[in-house]
Design an enzyme around this catalytic site. Structure first.
Site, PDB file in Angstrom:
ATOM      1  N   HIS A   3      32.650  -1.451 -22.951  1.00 59.00           N
ATOM      2  CA  HIS A   3      32.880  -0.315 -23.839  1.00 59.00           C
ATOM      3  C   HIS A   3      31.636   0.136 -24.607  1.00 59.00           C
ATOM      4  O   HIS A   3      31.519   1.310 -24.941  1.00 59.00           O
ATOM      5  CB  HIS A   3      34.036  -0.602 -24.801  1.00 59.00           C
ATOM      6  CG  HIS A   3      33.713  -1.595 -25.862  1.00 59.00           C
ATOM      7  ND1 HIS A   3      33.729  -2.949 -25.627  1.00 59.00           N
ATOM      8  CD2 HIS A   3      33.362  -1.435 -27.143  1.00 59.00           C
ATOM      9  CE1 HIS A   3      33.405  -3.584 -26.731  1.00 59.00           C
ATOM     10  NE2 HIS A   3      33.171  -2.684 -27.675  1.00 59.00           N
ATOM     11  N   ASP A   4      30.711  -0.759 -24.885  1.00 59.48           N
ATOM     12  CA  ASP A   4      29.522  -0.389 -25.645  1.00 59.48           C
ATOM     13  C   ASP A   4      28.248  -0.395 -24.803  1.00 59.48           C
ATOM     14  O   ASP A   4      27.144  -0.491 -25.345  1.00 59.48           O
ATOM     15  CB  ASP A   4      29.352  -1.304 -26.859  1.00 59.48           C
ATOM     16  CG  ASP A   4      30.184  -0.863 -28.049  1.00 59.48           C
ATOM     17  OD1 ASP A   4      30.580   0.321 -28.095  1.00 59.48           O
ATOM     18  OD2 ASP A   4      30.440  -1.695 -28.933  1.00 59.48           O
ATOM     19  N   LYS A   7      25.163   1.555 -25.808  1.00 50.62           N
ATOM     20  CA  LYS A   7      24.244   1.126 -26.864  1.00 50.62           C
ATOM     21  C   LYS A   7      22.886   0.724 -26.298  1.00 50.62           C
ATOM     22  O   LYS A   7      21.923   0.582 -27.043  1.00 50.62           O
ATOM     23  CB  LYS A   7      24.845  -0.015 -27.675  1.00 50.62           C
ATOM     24  CG  LYS A   7      25.937   0.443 -28.622  1.00 50.62           C
ATOM     25  CD  LYS A   7      26.431  -0.706 -29.481  1.00 50.62           C
ATOM     26  CE  LYS A   7      27.495  -0.236 -30.456  1.00 50.62           C
ATOM     27  NZ  LYS A   7      28.020  -1.353 -31.260  1.00 50.62           N
ATOM     28  N   HIS A  32      26.470   6.874 -28.250  1.00 53.98           N
ATOM     29  CA  HIS A  32      26.605   5.754 -27.315  1.00 53.98           C
ATOM     30  C   HIS A  32      27.847   5.824 -26.428  1.00 53.98           C
ATOM     31  O   HIS A  32      27.775   5.420 -25.265  1.00 53.98           O
ATOM     32  CB  HIS A  32      26.465   4.396 -28.016  1.00 53.98           C
ATOM     33  CG  HIS A  32      27.708   3.869 -28.660  1.00 53.98           C
ATOM     34  ND1 HIS A  32      28.036   4.126 -29.973  1.00 53.98           N
ATOM     35  CD2 HIS A  32      28.692   3.093 -28.175  1.00 53.98           C
ATOM     36  CE1 HIS A  32      29.164   3.525 -30.263  1.00 53.98           C
ATOM     37  NE2 HIS A  32      29.597   2.883 -29.190  1.00 53.98           N
ATOM     38  N   HIS A  56      36.651   5.908 -26.961  1.00 50.92           N
ATOM     39  CA  HIS A  56      37.068   4.759 -27.768  1.00 50.92           C
ATOM     40  C   HIS A  56      36.692   4.851 -29.247  1.00 50.92           C
ATOM     41  O   HIS A  56      37.152   4.044 -30.051  1.00 50.92           O
ATOM     42  CB  HIS A  56      36.602   3.439 -27.149  1.00 50.92           C
ATOM     43  CG  HIS A  56      35.170   3.065 -27.373  1.00 50.92           C
ATOM     44  ND1 HIS A  56      34.136   3.606 -26.640  1.00 50.92           N
ATOM     45  CD2 HIS A  56      34.613   2.195 -28.239  1.00 50.92           C
ATOM     46  CE1 HIS A  56      32.999   3.069 -27.043  1.00 50.92           C
ATOM     47  NE2 HIS A  56      33.255   2.223 -28.015  1.00 50.92           N
ATOM     48  N   HIS A  57      35.916   5.859 -29.641  1.00 48.31           N
ATOM     49  CA  HIS A  57      35.632   6.083 -31.067  1.00 48.31           C
ATOM     50  C   HIS A  57      36.275   7.367 -31.580  1.00 48.31           C
ATOM     51  O   HIS A  57      35.949   7.841 -32.668  1.00 48.31           O
ATOM     52  CB  HIS A  57      34.123   6.108 -31.327  1.00 48.31           C
ATOM     53  CG  HIS A  57      33.512   4.744 -31.373  1.00 48.31           C
ATOM     54  ND1 HIS A  57      33.753   3.842 -32.381  1.00 48.31           N
ATOM     55  CD2 HIS A  57      32.672   4.115 -30.505  1.00 48.31           C
ATOM     56  CE1 HIS A  57      33.089   2.725 -32.143  1.00 48.31           C
ATOM     57  NE2 HIS A  57      32.425   2.864 -31.019  1.00 48.31           N
TER      58      HIS A  57
END
Length: 140
Positions: A3-4, A7, A32, A56-57
Site C-alpha cells: 500500500h505504501d 513512498k 505517494h 487508501h488515503h
C-alpha cells in the site's frame, strides 16, 4: 504489504521527519498513493491492487487525498485498508511518535473519525473483531 510502495518517491528526510511536515512536504507526501498506483498498475497481477492503493488515503466525507473522492466512490478494499493502516500507524513506533498509542487510545482516536474519515460500519466491525479475538485469548 504494497500500500505504501509509492513512498519510494519520497526523500528520506520526509519519511523520517520527527516534526510535522511543511506544507510543501505535505504536498509531496500526498502524492505517494498515486505513485504507488502508477507502479502497481503496470504489473498485470496487481492492477486491481493498484486501484485499492490509489484510494487508501481517501475519506468517507471526501476530504482525503489524492483525488478527494467520497465513500460511495471508494472500493470496499480501500476503506478496509484505510482503517488497518491508520490503526497500525497509531499503534506502532514512528519517527514522529516514538511511543505508540495504546489500543484504547487508537480506538478512541479512530472512533472520533467515524463517518468522516472512516466507514462507520467497517470501523465497528474492525474493533469488534479485534475485541472478539482478545476475548478468545483471555486478553482484557
Amino acid at each position: 504489504m504494497l500500500h505504501d510502495v509509492g513512498k519510494i518517491s519520497l526523500p528520506l528526510d520526509i519519511i523520517n521527519k520527527t516534526i510535522p511536515l511543511s506544507p510543501e512536504e505535505q504536498v509531496l507526501f500526498e502524492k505517494h498513493p498515486q505513485v504507488g498506483y502508477f507502479i502497481l498498475k503496470e504489473i498485470d497481477r496487481l492492477k486491481r491492487v493498484a486501484e485499492i492503493v490509489l484510494d487508501h488515503h481517501e475519506w468517507i466525507n471526501g476530504k482525503g487525498y489524492p483525488r478527494g473522492i467520497n465513500g460511495s466512490e471508494m472500493k470496499l478494499e480501500s476503506k478496509i485498508l484505510a482503517i488497518c493502516e491508520s490503526f497500525d500507524a497509531q499503534t506502532q513506533p514512528r519517527p514522529y511518535r516514538i511511543v505508540p498509542l495504546t489500543y484504547e487510545q487508537a480506538k478512541a482516536s479512530m472512533m472520533a473519525q467515524k463517518g468522516t474519515r472512516f466507514d462507520g460500519d467497517l470501523l465497528d466491525l474492525f474493533f469488534s473483531l479485534i475485541e472478539s479475538k482478545q476475548s478468545e485469548k483471555g486478553i482484557a
